[in-house]
Enzyme design. Structure first.
Site, mmCIF file in Angstrom:
data_model
loop_
_atom_site.group_PDB
_atom_site.id
_atom_site.type_symbol
_atom_site.label_atom_id
_atom_site.label_comp_id
_atom_site.label_asym_id
_atom_site.label_seq_id
_atom_site.Cartn_x
_atom_site.Cartn_y
_atom_site.Cartn_z
ATOM 1 N N ASN A 1 0.876 -1.211 -0.085
ATOM 2 C CA ASN A 1 -0.001 -0.012 0.031
ATOM 3 C C ASN A 1 0.764 1.486 0.020
ATOM 4 O OD1 ASN A 1 -2.311 1.541 0.195
ATOM 5 N ND2 ASN A 1 -3.572 -0.196 0.807
ATOM 6 N N ARG A 2 0.376 2.462 0.288
ATOM 7 C CA ARG A 2 0.857 3.616 -0.009
ATOM 8 C C ARG A 2 1.492 4.369 1.396
ATOM 9 N NH1 ARG A 2 -3.202 2.612 -2.862
ATOM 10 N NH2 ARG A 2 -3.220 3.096 -5.242
ATOM 11 N N HIS B 1 3.430 -0.003 -2.773
ATOM 12 C CA HIS B 1 3.996 -1.281 -2.682
ATOM 13 C C HIS B 1 5.438 -1.562 -2.892
ATOM 14 C CE1 HIS B 1 -0.153 -2.561 -2.831
ATOM 15 N NE2 HIS B 1 -0.388 -2.588 -3.829
ATOM 16 N N HIS C 1 -0.647 -10.332 -3.420
ATOM 17 C CA HIS C 1 -1.627 -9.649 -4.053
ATOM 18 C C HIS C 1 -2.210 -10.484 -5.218
ATOM 19 C CE1 HIS C 1 -3.052 -5.892 -6.246
ATOM 20 N NE2 HIS C 1 -2.295 -5.141 -5.252
ATOM 21 N N SER C 2 -2.710 -11.596 -4.831
ATOM 22 C CA SER C 2 -3.337 -12.379 -5.561
ATOM 23 C C SER C 2 -4.701 -11.635 -6.185
ATOM 24 C CB SER C 2 -3.734 -13.908 -5.164
ATOM 25 O OG SER C 2 -2.644 -14.551 -5.593
ATOM 26 N N TYR C 3 -4.964 -11.864 -7.328
ATOM 27 C CA TYR C 3 -6.411 -11.225 -7.760
ATOM 28 C C TYR C 3 -7.094 -12.595 -8.257
ATOM 29 C CZ TYR C 3 -4.597 -6.701 -9.417
ATOM 30 O OH TYR C 3 -4.061 -5.442 -9.371
ATOM 31 N N ASP D 1 -11.525 0.152 -2.762
ATOM 32 C CA ASP D 1 -9.897 0.175 -2.913
ATOM 33 C C ASP D 1 -9.472 0.602 -1.378
ATOM 34 O OD1 ASP D 1 -7.030 -0.142 -3.443
ATOM 35 O OD2 ASP D 1 -7.175 1.141 -5.171
ATOM 36 N N GLN E 1 -7.181 -4.990 2.728
ATOM 37 C CA GLN E 1 -7.566 -4.095 1.712
ATOM 38 C C GLN E 1 -8.388 -5.270 0.869
ATOM 39 O OE1 GLN E 1 -6.290 -1.098 1.456
ATOM 40 N NE2 GLN E 1 -6.743 -0.408 -0.842
ATOM 41 N N GLU F 1 -5.965 -8.256 0.287
ATOM 42 C CA GLU F 1 -4.653 -8.080 0.805
ATOM 43 C C GLU F 1 -4.579 -7.855 2.462
ATOM 44 O OE1 GLU F 1 -3.106 -4.739 -1.781
ATOM 45 O OE2 GLU F 1 -4.885 -5.250 -2.662
HETATM 46 C C1 GLA Z 1 -3.416 -2.025 -4.601
HETATM 47 C C2 GLA Z 1 -4.051 -0.778 -4.519
HETATM 48 C C3 GLA Z 1 -4.751 -0.183 -5.626
HETATM 49 C C4 GLA Z 1 -3.898 -0.381 -7.018
HETATM 50 C C5 GLA Z 1 -3.501 -1.994 -7.090
HETATM 51 C C6 GLA Z 1 -2.583 -2.382 -8.192
HETATM 52 O O1 GLA Z 1 -4.197 -3.024 -4.220
HETATM 53 O O2 GLA Z 1 -4.704 -0.524 -3.360
HETATM 54 O O3 GLA Z 1 -4.991 1.222 -5.806
HETATM 55 O O4 GLA Z 1 -2.579 0.264 -7.090
HETATM 56 O O5 GLA Z 1 -2.824 -2.412 -5.892
HETATM 57 O O6 GLA Z 1 -3.129 -1.905 -9.563
#
Ligand code: GLA
Length: 367
Positions: free
Chosen positions: A94-95, A120, A194-196, A266, A303, A331
């Site tokens: 995250n940020r 990240h 970070h799996s989708y 998000d 997240q 996440e």
């Molecule tokens: C994270 C962030 C999102 C985005 C994704 C990658 O989960 O919270 O805003 O940046 O990664 O695209």
């Protein structure tokens, strides 16, 4: 004198050459590990970025599908500049606002790679480095042990950080991830995965019909740059209330400021119970296939990211594009920007202290 100078240049050049050969050799080869448990569940993991490349789990009729977005080879991940598909994220998931934080009175400047912020782990985060990998058998099932030494100053972070991530595919159909780390200088750390997921199978449409329950009474509201405002908001009466199982898409387009700022979900949810103890965080159910997932974590937050930035330009493993919201991430992590938010649980890792974090994704199906 001139000769001496020439000689020392020569010696220096030799030294540079020798050390670059050594560094090149120090990087382990990129490998793909295939884990298979007693029920035929299969995971493929590469030591490049610690990426979970595929995960095949059964539906209610016993049909196996790959339920994570991604590509067929590690080289594809290197080339395609993907949005962290299946990767280990570090040092900071995250940020961090403006890529700056203060620790012990010293200001650290991190790589900035998301507008004016750090995301990240920076430009070359743990998702883009080659880990040292080793396959092993545990009493619960097959596992891969990944280790990485993040050098003092990497992406701006202090301290030589030694990280170990163990992916275990248990015979209870769990993907268990154990993270541990130590540092030789005080630093900050927030590791995640970070799996989708898409339980219809990767590439098979959007995830809006997946029903999600999240054990959270509060979430972390953010500004337009996804930086926390510093407060926590109650979920009750908002589209962030997932205390009862609700389809991801049920309220995603509601007229809600936080949803608009995030382009959808998000946001970090504050998981009930005591951080540091392994507890239930979320349940997912996909009605057509019956597939389910339970998430357990020791982290304070999680997240929910609903693939809002996917836009169909990336094509996945089976040749199908990944449009907006064709995957969702859960996440497990600390709250964003914690190094700058004194009221949030701390992400400081002290010299000599041991970092531990565990997350379990447990797969099943309902008849
Ligand atoms: C994270 C962030 C999102 C985005 C994704 C990658 O989960 O919270 O805003 O940046 O990664 O695209």
């Amino acid at each position: 004198m001139r000769r001496l100078q020439k000689l020392s240049y020569f010696a220096l050049a030799l030294l540079v050459l020798a050390s670059s050969v050594l560094i090149a050799q120090a990087q382990p080869p990129v490998t793909v590990y295939k884990l298979r448990n007693a029920h035929g569940v299969e995971a493929q993991i590469t030591n490049y970025g610690g990426i979970l490349m595929s995960l095949k789990v059964p539906d209610r009729n016993g049909k196996f599908d790959d339920v994570v977005l991604g590509f067929n080879t590690p080289e594809d991940y290197m080339k395609k500049n993907d949005p962290y598909f299946g990767a280990i994220i570090g040092r900071y998931g995250n940020r961090i606002a403006k890529g700056r934080f203060k620790l012990n009175g010293v200001e650290y400047k991190l790589a900035v790679n998301n507008g004016e912020n750090h995301l990240h782990g920076g430009i070359k985060g743990f998702d883009k480095v080659v880990w040292t990998g080793r396959e092993t058998r545990t009493k619960d099932g097959p596992a891969v042990v990944l280790t990485y030494l993040s050098k003092d100053g990497e992406e701006g972070y202090p301290g030589n950080l030694r990280v170990t991530v163990v992916y275990r595919l248990t015979n209870n159909n769990e993907l268990r991830i154990d993270y541990s780390a130590t540092t030789d200088k005080d630093t900050v750390l927030n590791l995640t995965h970070h799996s989708y997921f898409n339980f219809l199978g990767e590439g098979n449409g959007d995830i809006l019909n997946h029903q999600v329950k999240i054990d959270a009474d509060e979430f972390v509201p953010t500004d337009a740059g996804s930086i926390p405002l510093g407060t926590l908001s109650k979920v009750v009466g908002t589209p962030f209330d997932f205390l009862k199982s609700t389809a991801i898409g049920a309220r995603i387009n509601d007229d809600n400021e936080q949803l608009k700022l995030g382009n959808g979900y998000d946001h970090t949810f504050v998981i009930r119970g005591r951080a540091g103890t392994l507890r239930h965080a979320a349940s997912v159910y996909e009605p057509t296939t019956g597939r389910t997932m339970e998430v357990f974590t020791t982290e304070p937050g999680m997240q929910l990211y609903t693939g809002n930035f996917l836009n169909g330009t990336l094509t996945g493993k089976s040749g199908k594009p990944y449009p907006r919201r064709s995957g969702f991430c859960l996440e497990t992590q600390h709250y964003p920007d914690s190094p700058n938010q004194p009221s949030f649980p701390t992400t400081t890792l002290r010299k000599g202290a041991a970092y531990h974090s565990t997350t379990i994704y447990k797969f099943g199906y309902q008849k």
